[in-house]
Scaffold this motif. Structure first.
Motif, mmCIF file in Angstrom:
data_model
loop_
_atom_site.group_PDB
_atom_site.id
_atom_site.type_symbol
_atom_site.label_atom_id
_atom_site.label_comp_id
_atom_site.label_asym_id
_atom_site.label_seq_id
_atom_site.Cartn_x
_atom_site.Cartn_y
_atom_site.Cartn_z
ATOM 1 N N ALA A 11 1.388 2.134 5.231
ATOM 2 C CA ALA A 11 2.553 2.767 5.905
ATOM 3 C C ALA A 11 3.796 1.878 5.498
ATOM 4 C CB ALA A 11 2.365 1.733 7.627
ATOM 5 N N GLU A 12 4.024 0.737 4.723
ATOM 6 C CA GLU A 12 5.071 0.118 4.176
ATOM 7 C C GLU A 12 5.325 0.877 2.867
ATOM 8 O OE1 GLU A 12 7.664 -2.396 2.907
ATOM 9 O OE2 GLU A 12 6.149 -2.813 5.036
ATOM 10 N N GLN A 13 4.731 1.670 2.623
ATOM 11 C CA GLN A 13 4.965 2.699 1.178
ATOM 12 C C GLN A 13 5.588 3.468 1.833
ATOM 13 O OE1 GLN A 13 1.393 4.434 -0.770
ATOM 14 N NE2 GLN A 13 2.965 5.088 -2.755
ATOM 15 N N LEU A 14 5.238 4.469 2.813
ATOM 16 C CA LEU A 14 6.252 5.285 3.398
ATOM 17 C C LEU A 14 7.092 5.174 4.171
ATOM 18 C CD1 LEU A 14 3.278 6.690 5.858
ATOM 19 C CD2 LEU A 14 3.765 7.771 3.934
ATOM 20 N N LYS A 15 7.072 3.664 4.126
ATOM 21 C CA LYS A 15 8.627 3.231 4.787
ATOM 22 C C LYS A 15 9.707 2.501 4.183
ATOM 23 C CE LYS A 15 10.804 -0.547 7.809
ATOM 24 N NZ LYS A 15 12.189 -0.244 6.353
ATOM 25 N N GLU A 16 8.932 2.814 2.966
ATOM 26 C CA GLU A 16 10.131 2.119 1.298
ATOM 27 C C GLU A 16 10.495 3.489 0.749
ATOM 28 O OE1 GLU A 16 7.874 0.260 -1.600
ATOM 29 O OE2 GLU A 16 7.593 -1.747 0.075
ATOM 30 N N GLN A 17 10.212 4.528 1.597
ATOM 31 C CA GLN A 17 10.442 6.202 0.770
ATOM 32 C C GLN A 17 10.843 6.495 1.343
ATOM 33 O OE1 GLN A 17 6.004 8.267 0.418
ATOM 34 N NE2 GLN A 17 5.942 7.916 -1.623
#
Length: 101
Positions: A10-16
């Motif tokens: 989820a954190e990676q998706l938010k960063e993207q």
């Protein structure tokens, strides 16, 4: 894709997503109509940011033509922006279900 894997990432998706938003805000495309008598600029959020009219197309006796030229230039600018978004942001969302362009 396993739903738990999505939660883990989820954190990676938010960063993207944040990165995509920044890129969209910085994009700009211009479309035209009537042999560039009317030009319209839009940003990556599909908002019109500028319009330029050649004085030759401003004729109070033919408002309908001017309106049509503005609409056509806006459509041209949006089409150019959509293509630009596909080419510049498309690679960022590859593999994310529901976000492929």
């Amino acid at each position: 894709m396993n739903p738990f894997d999505i939660l883990k990432n989820a954190e990676q998706l938010k960063e993207q997503a944040d990165k995509m938003q920044e890129q969209l805000a910085s994009l700009s495309e211009t479309g035209s109509s009537g042999g560039k008598m009317v030009t319209v600029t839009v940003n990556g959020k599909m908002e019109m940011t500028a319009i330029q009219l050649d004085p030759l197309c401003v004729d109070s006796r033919d408002i309908k033509m001017l309106e049509d030229l503005i609409v056509a230039a806006h459509h041209d600018a949006l089409a150019r922006m959509q293509e630009r978004i596909k080419s510049s942001i498309g690679p960022l969302v590859q593999g994310i279900p529901g976000l492929e362009l």
